[in-house]
Design an enzyme around this catalytic site. Sequence first.
Site: not given
Ligand SMILES: NC(=O)c1ccc[n+]([C@@H]2O[C@H](COP(=O)([O-])OP(=O)(O)OC[C@H]3O[C@@H](n4cnc5c(N)ncnc54)[C@H](O)[C@@H]3O)[C@@H](O)[C@H]2O)c1
Length: 430
Positions: A148, A259
Amino acid sequence: MNISIFGTGYVGLVTGACLANFGHAVCCMDVDVQKIALLQQGTIPFYEQGLKDLAVQNQKRLHFTTNAEEAVCFGEVLFNCVGTPSRGDGGADLQAVFAVVDAVAHFAFGYKVLVNKSTVPPGTARECQERLKKLTKAEVDVVSNPEFLKQGNAVYDFNHPDKIVIGAPAEKPLHLMQKVYHGLIKTYIPLIETDWETAEITKYANNAFLATKISFINEIANICDAVGADVKVVTKALGMDQRIGPKFLNAGMGYGGSCFPKDIRALSHVAKKKGYNPFIFPAVDAFNERQKVHLFPKIMQALQEVGGNTVTFWGLSFKPKTSDIREAPALALLEHLLAQGVSVRAFDPVALDEARKLLGEKVTYCSSIEESVMGSNAIILATEWDEFRNIDFAALGKLMKTRLVFDGRNVYDPNLVRQDGFRYYGVGRR
Ligand SMILES: NC(=O)c1ccc[n+]([C@@H]2O[C@H](COP(=O)([O-])OP(=O)(O)OC[C@H]3O[C@@H](n4cnc5c(N)ncnc54)[C@H](O)[C@@H]3O)[C@@H](O)[C@H]2O)c1
């Protein structure tokens, strides 16, 4: 404990650094070779307040790799933090989530807990568990533990969550999760233990509520514009009602980021897939897209009136304190203006590099507030960075061709701005 993190984006890297800070040994894995190379050199590939210091302080317990086998073998608990972007049909793209599941199935031995921290539609943990059952003989329990945190405040949020939600199928993985979060649970942060689907939908409900609250006040603001009322006063009064509360009630150019938009679409998509036709959430999504460009006709009209063609954007990131520009309202408005042949100058404290990657030379990037307004006709405040709060408009006005302010975040006092010779336009400010 030994913990592995898959995905070193905003969530994965913050989770990794914070868990290392709790005393765990953490292996962070990503398929992005460049990102891992930067991290191995001690460079954080994006801006997030406090993250660099935390990573440096815990470097002995934190290491980075592109090798999935190494990460699977290293961790007793494996956090899946990969991206789950929107597909064309609004559903969540789970390719990366399942790629991690497949790697775990391929390399796991002994007992492991695979934690879905990424935001995934209800039913995904169950699907991951079934997939693992088919693909491996290793004992792997899947847990849903949605995140969150807010970008821009992610390190603080991870360490001070309002709640920790854990959807687990049995006692054994639940106990391991309690061990992971031992430090936080000790400080009386409520732990909500539930089943997979309930945990998964809780995350969507959280984001859908906040997106709806923002859209609600934006719609009120638009009506304020129409009837000549001031939404700032309305908001103040609304927020005083303890059933409503003041947060997420700032009218403006709508929400963006990686998000809210994708999550509200994914929630609608999964609901439809399961036979329920949602009503509110598709409307919130469509309304928000319109709100991003709510100021566009007013800007075009004002530019015509002053005979000008140059605007200055203050802020490009989807919100302050982040370099993330995904689905940023600023970009939607900016693209509309560019399409009409308007010249755009822009300043953002940290997001200019990201913007340059997307927009190339279509925009003039400026390195200071003063430079950004030189020869411009209008200022458009698109992201409410603190840097834009205390502005000497009288001095800046001297650098501009004409004095127009479009306050897309309702930050300024219209009367004060007017005293400095500017025409002021807000969202629902009369
Ligand atoms: N950004 C936010 O504020 C937030 C908050 C809560 C939940 N989330 C959720 O968390 C998740 C990640 O969000 P984020 O903002 O960190 O995403 P992001 O795009 O910043 O990072 C995702 C990472 O995953 C890597 N990746 C892709 N395929 C992969 C694999 N097979 N093995 C290893 N790494 C791999 C990518 O290269 C990238 O670095 C999403 O589902 C998002 O909805 C995000």
